[in-house]
Design an enzyme around this catalytic site. Structure first.
Site, PDB file in Angstrom:
ATOM      1  N   GLY A 166       0.786  -1.237   0.000  1.00 25.87           N
ATOM      2  CA  GLY A 166       0.000   0.000   0.000  1.00 25.87           C
ATOM      3  C   GLY A 166       0.811   1.275   0.000  1.00 25.87           C
ATOM      4  O   GLY A 166       0.253   2.370  -0.108  1.00 25.87           O
ATOM      5  N   GLY A 216       3.658   1.700  -1.988  1.00 29.20           N
ATOM      6  CA  GLY A 216       4.409   1.839  -3.238  1.00 29.20           C
ATOM      7  C   GLY A 216       5.811   1.257  -3.183  1.00 29.20           C
ATOM      8  O   GLY A 216       6.690   1.680  -3.937  1.00 29.20           O
ATOM      9  N   SER A 265       6.932  -1.641  -4.158  1.00 31.51           N
ATOM     10  CA  SER A 265       7.363  -2.311  -5.395  1.00 31.51           C
ATOM     11  C   SER A 265       7.752  -1.273  -6.443  1.00 31.51           C
ATOM     12  O   SER A 265       8.819  -1.378  -7.065  1.00 31.51           O
ATOM     13  CB  SER A 265       6.270  -3.245  -5.921  1.00 31.51           C
ATOM     14  OG  SER A 265       5.081  -2.542  -6.181  1.00 31.51           O
ATOM     15  N   ALA A 266       6.930  -0.246  -6.621  1.00 29.40           N
ATOM     16  CA  ALA A 266       7.236   0.780  -7.625  1.00 29.40           C
ATOM     17  C   ALA A 266       8.521   1.525  -7.279  1.00 29.40           C
ATOM     18  O   ALA A 266       9.357   1.787  -8.148  1.00 29.40           O
ATOM     19  CB  ALA A 266       6.071   1.752  -7.733  1.00 29.40           C
ATOM     20  N   ALA A 267       8.692   1.850  -5.987  1.00 26.90           N
ATOM     21  CA  ALA A 267       9.896   2.574  -5.560  1.00 26.90           C
ATOM     22  C   ALA A 267      11.143   1.756  -5.884  1.00 26.90           C
ATOM     23  O   ALA A 267      12.152   2.284  -6.350  1.00 26.90           O
ATOM     24  CB  ALA A 267       9.825   2.875  -4.065  1.00 26.90           C
ATOM     25  N   ASP A 299       1.425   4.032  -9.604  1.00 30.19           N
ATOM     26  CA  ASP A 299       2.487   3.881  -8.591  1.00 30.19           C
ATOM     27  C   ASP A 299       3.858   4.269  -9.140  1.00 30.19           C
ATOM     28  O   ASP A 299       4.606   5.027  -8.522  1.00 30.19           O
ATOM     29  CB  ASP A 299       2.568   2.424  -8.104  1.00 30.19           C
ATOM     30  CG  ASP A 299       1.423   2.053  -7.188  1.00 30.19           C
ATOM     31  OD1 ASP A 299       0.478   2.842  -7.069  1.00 30.19           O
ATOM     32  OD2 ASP A 299       1.481   0.960  -6.593  1.00 30.19           O
TER      33      ASP A 299
HETATM   34  O1  PMV Z   1      -0.996  -1.931  -3.456  1.00 27.78           O
HETATM   35  P1  PMV Z   1      -0.242  -0.855  -4.113  1.00 27.78           P
HETATM   36  O2  PMV Z   1       0.289   0.178  -3.193  1.00 27.78           O
HETATM   37  O3  PMV Z   1       0.795  -1.376  -5.037  1.00 27.78           O
HETATM   38  O4  PMV Z   1      -1.295  -0.036  -5.050  1.00 27.78           O
HETATM   39  C1  PMV Z   1      -2.021  -0.664  -6.064  1.00 27.78           C
HETATM   40  C2  PMV Z   1      -2.939   0.307  -6.750  1.00 27.78           C
HETATM   41  C3  PMV Z   1      -4.013  -0.335  -7.613  1.00 27.78           C
HETATM   42  O5  PMV Z   1      -4.842   0.713  -8.096  1.00 27.78           O
HETATM   43  C4  PMV Z   1      -4.885  -1.287  -6.808  1.00 27.78           C
HETATM   44  C5  PMV Z   1      -3.444  -1.103  -8.789  1.00 27.78           C
HETATM   45  C6  PMV Z   1      -2.888  -0.245  -9.906  1.00 27.78           C
HETATM   46  O6  PMV Z   1      -2.165  -0.788 -10.723  1.00 27.78           O
HETATM   47  O7  PMV Z   1      -3.205   0.943  -9.994  1.00 27.78           O
END
Ligand code: PMV
Length: 307
Positions: free
Chosen positions: A96, A98, A100-102, A143
């Protein structure tokens, strides 16, 4: 040696809905994942994950992380290079926020530096998007966009994506509460898709509402009407409950934050665990809400948006 960083993030509006082209609002937070890339002589790629993390996160995400790294290396045409990649930084890897994206952005930047590739920000973002597929299946791109560019962003998936920087007059305090549960975003996104196909009329209404909420939230944010903004967050949480991505712990923390005085609160990210976010302008309120969350045995992070 190449080095790179990626921002953690908080989705303020419309996680999940964003996957279907509904606009969202996201903000980077002032915590980062770092990556160091070094060439070495053994004939393999080694990933040394030194990030601080929520219990169970690294084990749970191991398969996804490997797939993500392979995708990044392929996209950057570096799959046949023996590299050691070390992840670190002050962003606690959890669902929740980010993480993975970071990490994808940090790795992309570090490889870019090590091989003098001179990629643009847009290209780094595209590599990170590819890496995100290892974790999310078909990510919206929200993300990695926040992790790459930082700041407060209006994001709409499309061809092309729309990214607008939002400038607010003063940064805003938030509290993020961690349920401690490692969530599977891929699964959460899949569940929403299945239910959307099963109940098209109902989901159509919910999605229309989500679009109205985010438009309203943008106005509230830009005019710095914080009461209105908090209300929009509460409405957004109700919509996320309706598409079944909240759970007992998230609802509990959201309710607790509101009762403690937060102007609004909602889950953030994929849901089914991970983090919630509360709007807490002013350090007194921020401290109060963080303390209430901690007192219940959960981890609370105090940070700011719109920096
Ligand atoms: O769970 P997180 O923090 O990686 O966020 C995912 C966000 C979603 O909207 C559920 C998926 C997406 O690709 O946007």
């Amino acid at each position: 040696m190449g080095k790179g960083k990626g921002f953690g993030k908080v989705i303020l509006f419309n996680e999940h809905f964003v996957v279907y082209g509904i606009p969202s609002i996201v903000s980077a937070i002032d915590l980062k994942t770092t990556a160091v890339v070094e060439k070495h002589t053994k004939n393999q790629v080694i990933l040394d994950d030194q990030r601080p993390a929520t219990k169970g996160y690294k084990e749970e995400k191991k398969k996804h992380r490997k797939e993500s790294l392979n995708r990044i290396l392929k996209k950057m045409e570096k799959e046949n290079h023996p590299l050691k990649i070390t992840l670190g930084g002050n962003l606690v890897a959890a669902s929740g926020i980010g993480a993975s994206a970071a990490s994808c952005v940090a790795i992309a930047r570090a490889i870019n530096e090590e091989f003098n590739m001179e990629l643009t920000e847009e290209e780094i973002n595209a590599v990170a998007f590819e890496g995100e597929k290892g974790y999310h299946g078909s990510p919206s791109g929200v993300d990695n966009t926040a992790a790459t560019y930082g700041g407060l962003i209006w994001f709409k998936k499309g061809a092309p994506d729309v990214m607008e920087r939002l400038k607010i007059k003063t940064p805003l305090g938030i509290v993020m509460g961690n349920t401690g549960v490692v969530a599977n975003t891929k699964l959460a996104v899949k569940n929403v898709r299945q239910k959307k196909e099963k109940y098209p009329c109902l989901y159509e209404k919910i999605f229309t509402h989500a679009e109205q909420v985010v438009e309203h939230a943008k106005e509230a944010l830009m005019s710095y009407n914080l009461t209105e903004l908090g209300e929009c967050m509460n409405k957004n949480h109700s919509l996320l409950q309706k598409i079944a991505v909240s759970n007992k712990n998230l609802d509990f923390l959201v309710q607790l934050a509101r009762e403690t005085g937060a102007l609004g609160a909602k889950l953030t990210g994929g849901g089914l665990g991970g983090y919630m976010v509360a709007l807490t302008p002013g350090s007194t309120l921020q401290e109060k809400v963080a303390r209430a969350i901690t007192r219940e045995g959960f981890y609370a992070l105090k940070t700011r948006i719109g920096v």
